[in-house]
Design a protein around this motif. Sequence first.
Motif, PDB file in Angstrom:
ATOM      1  N   ALA A 290       0.888  -1.123  -0.101  1.00 35.05           N
ATOM      2  CA  ALA A 290       0.170  -0.026   0.043  1.00 35.05           C
ATOM      3  C   ALA A 290       0.958   1.422   0.146  1.00 35.05           C
ATOM      4  CB  ALA A 290      -0.984  -0.257   1.228  1.00 35.05           C
ATOM      5  N   GLY A 291       0.607   2.018  -1.005  1.00 34.83           N
ATOM      6  CA  GLY A 291       1.320   3.636  -1.195  1.00 34.83           C
ATOM      7  C   GLY A 291       2.765   3.514  -1.805  1.00 34.83           C
ATOM      8  N   THR A 292       3.197   2.278  -1.931  1.00 34.02           N
ATOM      9  CA  THR A 292       4.585   2.013  -2.513  1.00 34.02           C
ATOM     10  C   THR A 292       4.786   2.258  -3.824  1.00 34.02           C
ATOM     11  OG1 THR A 292       4.499  -0.368  -2.713  1.00 34.02           O
ATOM     12  CG2 THR A 292       5.213   0.451  -0.772  1.00 34.02           C
ATOM     13  N   GLY A 293       3.563   2.037  -4.754  1.00 35.67           N
ATOM     14  CA  GLY A 293       3.435   2.218  -6.094  1.00 35.67           C
ATOM     15  C   GLY A 293       3.574   0.580  -6.614  1.00 35.67           C
ATOM     16  N   VAL A 294       3.815  -0.428  -5.714  1.00 37.68           N
ATOM     17  CA  VAL A 294       4.011  -1.532  -6.226  1.00 37.68           C
ATOM     18  C   VAL A 294       2.525  -2.176  -6.302  1.00 37.68           C
ATOM     19  CG1 VAL A 294       4.880  -4.152  -5.564  1.00 37.68           C
ATOM     20  CG2 VAL A 294       6.092  -1.983  -5.129  1.00 37.68           C
ATOM     21  N   ARG A 295       2.059  -2.885  -7.504  1.00 35.45           N
ATOM     22  CA  ARG A 295       0.512  -3.376  -7.558  1.00 35.45           C
ATOM     23  C   ARG A 295       0.793  -4.706  -7.376  1.00 35.45           C
ATOM     24  NH1 ARG A 295      -0.328   0.218 -13.270  1.00 35.45           N
ATOM     25  NH2 ARG A 295      -1.051   1.899 -12.317  1.00 35.45           N
ATOM     26  N   LEU A 296      -0.615  -4.910  -7.372  1.00 34.51           N
ATOM     27  CA  LEU A 296      -0.723  -6.361  -6.734  1.00 34.51           C
ATOM     28  C   LEU A 296      -1.397  -7.462  -8.094  1.00 34.51           C
ATOM     29  CD1 LEU A 296      -2.373  -5.300  -3.251  1.00 34.51           C
ATOM     30  CD2 LEU A 296      -0.156  -6.466  -3.809  1.00 34.51           C
ATOM     31  N   SER A 297      -1.368  -8.745  -7.793  1.00 28.74           N
ATOM     32  CA  SER A 297      -1.833  -9.519  -8.946  1.00 28.74           C
ATOM     33  C   SER A 297      -2.327 -10.729  -8.027  1.00 28.74           C
ATOM     34  CB  SER A 297      -1.155  -9.878  -9.989  1.00 28.74           C
ATOM     35  OG  SER A 297      -2.157 -10.829 -11.030  1.00 28.74           O
ATOM     36  N   ASP A 298      -3.660 -11.170  -8.375  1.00 31.40           N
ATOM     37  CA  ASP A 298      -3.958 -12.595  -7.989  1.00 31.40           C
ATOM     38  C   ASP A 298      -3.508 -13.488  -8.463  1.00 31.40           C
ATOM     39  OD1 ASP A 298      -5.305 -14.444  -6.111  1.00 31.40           O
ATOM     40  OD2 ASP A 298      -7.098 -13.366  -5.908  1.00 31.40           O
ATOM     41  N   GLY A 299      -3.614 -14.676  -8.266  1.00 30.16           N
ATOM     42  CA  GLY A 299      -3.258 -16.093  -8.906  1.00 30.16           C
ATOM     43  C   GLY A 299      -4.310 -16.366  -9.997  1.00 30.16           C
ATOM     44  N   SER A 300      -4.401 -17.668 -10.070  1.00 32.50           N
ATOM     45  CA  SER A 300      -5.351 -18.242 -11.237  1.00 32.50           C
ATOM     46  C   SER A 300      -5.957 -19.645 -10.637  1.00 32.50           C
ATOM     47  CB  SER A 300      -4.202 -18.872 -12.140  1.00 32.50           C
ATOM     48  OG  SER A 300      -3.404 -19.901 -11.852  1.00 32.50           O
ATOM     49  N   THR A 301      -6.960 -20.144 -11.399  1.00 27.89           N
ATOM     50  CA  THR A 301      -7.382 -21.422 -11.306  1.00 27.89           C
ATOM     51  C   THR A 301      -6.925 -22.316 -12.222  1.00 27.89           C
ATOM     52  OG1 THR A 301      -9.737 -22.723 -11.145  1.00 27.89           O
ATOM     53  CG2 THR A 301      -9.513 -20.781 -12.484  1.00 27.89           C
ATOM     54  N   ASN A 302      -6.711 -23.597 -11.682  1.00 27.39           N
ATOM     55  CA  ASN A 302      -6.369 -24.727 -12.634  1.00 27.39           C
ATOM     56  C   ASN A 302      -7.416 -25.364 -13.151  1.00 27.39           C
ATOM     57  OD1 ASN A 302      -6.754 -26.146 -10.432  1.00 27.39           O
ATOM     58  ND2 ASN A 302      -4.841 -27.047 -10.322  1.00 27.39           N
ATOM     59  N   VAL A 303      -8.586 -25.100 -12.830  1.00 27.34           N
ATOM     60  CA  VAL A 303      -9.956 -25.911 -13.396  1.00 27.34           C
ATOM     61  C   VAL A 303     -10.223 -25.108 -14.795  1.00 27.34           C
ATOM     62  CG1 VAL A 303     -12.293 -26.151 -12.987  1.00 27.34           C
ATOM     63  CG2 VAL A 303     -10.698 -26.172 -11.123  1.00 27.34           C
ATOM     64  N   LEU A 304      -9.976 -25.806 -15.805  1.00 25.13           N
ATOM     65  CA  LEU A 304     -10.190 -25.313 -17.180  1.00 25.13           C
ATOM     66  C   LEU A 304     -11.555 -25.500 -17.804  1.00 25.13           C
ATOM     67  CD1 LEU A 304      -6.505 -26.769 -18.678  1.00 25.13           C
ATOM     68  CD2 LEU A 304      -7.122 -24.777 -17.410  1.00 25.13           C
ATOM     69  N   PRO A 305     -11.766 -24.532 -18.735  1.00 22.50           N
ATOM     70  CA  PRO A 305     -13.298 -24.716 -19.207  1.00 22.50           C
ATOM     71  C   PRO A 305     -13.063 -25.422 -20.448  1.00 22.50           C
ATOM     72  CG  PRO A 305     -12.531 -22.462 -18.912  1.00 22.50           C
ATOM     73  CD  PRO A 305     -11.294 -23.268 -18.726  1.00 22.50           C
ATOM     74  N   VAL A 306     -13.066 -26.875 -20.514  1.00 19.23           N
ATOM     75  CA  VAL A 306     -12.930 -27.713 -21.664  1.00 19.23           C
ATOM     76  C   VAL A 306     -13.815 -28.883 -21.343  1.00 19.23           C
ATOM     77  CG1 VAL A 306     -10.298 -27.101 -22.012  1.00 19.23           C
ATOM     78  CG2 VAL A 306     -11.030 -29.063 -20.428  1.00 19.23           C
ATOM     79  N   GLY A 307     -14.274 -29.544 -22.542  1.00 21.94           N
ATOM     80  CA  GLY A 307     -15.082 -30.747 -22.449  1.00 21.94           C
ATOM     81  C   GLY A 307     -16.527 -30.218 -22.833  1.00 21.94           C
ATOM     82  N   PRO A 308     -17.515 -31.095 -22.389  1.00 17.78           N
ATOM     83  CA  PRO A 308     -18.961 -30.574 -22.732  1.00 17.78           C
ATOM     84  C   PRO A 308     -19.322 -29.544 -22.211  1.00 17.78           C
ATOM     85  CG  PRO A 308     -18.995 -32.534 -21.280  1.00 17.78           C
ATOM     86  CD  PRO A 308     -17.377 -32.156 -21.736  1.00 17.78           C
ATOM     87  N   THR A 309     -20.444 -29.061 -22.597  1.00 19.52           N
ATOM     88  CA  THR A 309     -21.032 -27.520 -22.239  1.00 19.52           C
ATOM     89  C   THR A 309     -21.073 -27.525 -20.585  1.00 19.52           C
ATOM     90  OG1 THR A 309     -21.977 -27.241 -24.320  1.00 19.52           O
ATOM     91  CG2 THR A 309     -22.931 -26.122 -22.415  1.00 19.52           C
ATOM     92  N   GLU A 310     -21.603 -28.449 -20.253  1.00 24.26           N
ATOM     93  CA  GLU A 310     -21.999 -28.674 -18.718  1.00 24.26           C
ATOM     94  C   GLU A 310     -20.695 -28.505 -17.869  1.00 24.26           C
ATOM     95  OE1 GLU A 310     -24.082 -31.320 -15.414  1.00 24.26           O
ATOM     96  OE2 GLU A 310     -24.061 -31.929 -17.239  1.00 24.26           O
ATOM     97  N   GLN A 311     -19.719 -29.095 -18.214  1.00 27.62           N
ATOM     98  CA  GLN A 311     -18.260 -28.939 -17.826  1.00 27.62           C
ATOM     99  C   GLN A 311     -17.688 -27.636 -17.905  1.00 27.62           C
ATOM    100  OE1 GLN A 311     -15.784 -32.675 -18.243  1.00 27.62           O
ATOM    101  NE2 GLN A 311     -14.126 -31.328 -18.154  1.00 27.62           N
ATOM    102  N   VAL A 312     -17.793 -27.210 -19.033  1.00 29.46           N
ATOM    103  CA  VAL A 312     -17.061 -25.805 -19.357  1.00 29.46           C
ATOM    104  C   VAL A 312     -17.866 -24.676 -18.554  1.00 29.46           C
ATOM    105  CG1 VAL A 312     -17.139 -24.014 -21.128  1.00 29.46           C
ATOM    106  CG2 VAL A 312     -16.572 -26.319 -21.648  1.00 29.46           C
ATOM    107  N   ARG A 313     -19.313 -24.949 -18.543  1.00 29.13           N
ATOM    108  CA  ARG A 313     -19.988 -23.861 -17.575  1.00 29.13           C
ATOM    109  C   ARG A 313     -19.710 -23.835 -16.144  1.00 29.13           C
ATOM    110  NH1 ARG A 313     -26.055 -22.608 -20.006  1.00 29.13           N
ATOM    111  NH2 ARG A 313     -25.487 -21.893 -22.015  1.00 29.13           N
ATOM    112  N   ALA A 314     -19.358 -24.964 -15.684  1.00 26.78           N
ATOM    113  CA  ALA A 314     -18.970 -25.271 -14.293  1.00 26.78           C
ATOM    114  C   ALA A 314     -17.732 -24.428 -13.906  1.00 26.78           C
ATOM    115  CB  ALA A 314     -19.166 -26.642 -13.817  1.00 26.78           C
ATOM    116  N   ALA A 315     -16.847 -24.690 -14.889  1.00 22.68           N
ATOM    117  CA  ALA A 315     -15.558 -24.024 -14.815  1.00 22.68           C
ATOM    118  C   ALA A 315     -15.772 -22.627 -14.750  1.00 22.68           C
ATOM    119  CB  ALA A 315     -14.513 -24.760 -15.753  1.00 22.68           C
ATOM    120  N   TRP A 316     -16.482 -22.211 -15.858  1.00 19.24           N
ATOM    121  CA  TRP A 316     -16.594 -20.766 -16.008  1.00 19.24           C
ATOM    122  C   TRP A 316     -17.300 -20.139 -14.631  1.00 19.24           C
ATOM    123  CZ3 TRP A 316     -19.151 -20.191 -21.475  1.00 19.24           C
ATOM    124  CH2 TRP A 316     -18.111 -20.039 -22.600  1.00 19.24           C
TER     125      TRP A 316
END
Length: 425
Positions: A290-316
């Motif tokens: 805070a106040g230093t000018g150094v910004r922040l980034s969160d990480g990621s999810t490793n659950v990929l939106p691939v496969g059938p629509t139901e699976q993609v939408r769950a990942a989404w």
Amino acid sequence: MAQAGGTTLADTVRAEVGAGLAATDAELARRYPGDPGTRQPVHTVYVPADAFTADTVREWGDQALAALDAHAPDPDALAEAVGLPGELAAEVYDRVRAKLLREPVEDLRIDFEDGYGTRPDAEEDGAAVAAARTVSATVADGTAPPFVGIRMKCMEAAVRDRGIRTLDLFLTTLLDAGALPAGLVLTLPKVTFPAQVAAMARLCGEFERAAGLPEGRLGFEIQIETTQAILGPDGRSAVPLLIDAAGGRATALHYGTFDYSAACGVSPAHQSMDHPVADHAKAVMQVAAAGTGVRLSDGSTNVLPVGPTEQVRAAWRLHYGLVRRSLARAYYQGWDMHPAHLPTRYAAVYAFYREGLGAAAGRLAAYVRKTGGAVMDEPATARALSEFVLRGLDCGALGPSEVAAAASLSHAQLLALSARPPLTP
């Protein structure tokens, strides 16, 4: 005419207090310069160095559009898929599609670390040179994302020399091609001790001097992926020490979801951006930066939106919820690991800013006109409100005309209220 009231303290006292605090004033200015006032990308996309080509950004955009067409072909389908409010569905959907066509990736990191692995030296040398040449070519033809760079190997003994050589080859080849890109970003992973950050800062300074670059031209992100980066062996918070060791070159702190979770002993099934160990680490990062000018980034999810629509939408749904959670906690950037994450990245970001525009604009208008309202805002809050609107403009969530209509404020007025410097002609 009323006379001013008298004072008791001698002028010499005030002068002596000022002189006594001069060093403190200078230290405050050095350590806490405030936000740099430039655009921050909403995400970072990591691509292994051997998979990076001049077509990478467009391919990610095309694959993201294909996923949207296949699994959410219209606004109502997207709203149903991720829980987007119905009244926002059409405008968010249209803006997401436009973004994927125009600028699908805001920040691209060419990965020479985990995503690339250990290769023969000649192979990594070639990849570093090829990456730099491709970056230069795409910057020149206008197809590069606004921010682009590499993640090198870390400063641990086993890979240190390899990482330094890759960094040198990449930067040297960029200069040989003409100049360093304005949006160049360098990422240092798996930091455990401040000395490693100081070593990276020294490398940047040595390169600048050898190449004739202005001092401070090179900065770098620090990835927070180890427990030692949060809590030092002496029990002190380590993040301020890392920032200080960078000597003003640290541009951002990026949380590494899976390395950090594993270091804390979290089982793979529970490693996530919203796990309590993640929240603790990110809270420490947030206060330290805070106040230093150094910004922040969160990480990621490793659950990929691939496969059938139901699976993609769950990942989404998972990804959309995690991005919205990060935004609410003032983490305005995160990692995306797959092209099909882009639709929900932008849907979450756009919904966040569009939902908040009305209230933010109203509060800003009341603050500027001193008309009052349901909330009494102070200058710090006005800065935060204007920055909220400017972030929405930066990423395409909001348009200048609708912001002007909602707040009756020009872009110049928003800049004046925020911590950002005015635009140069």
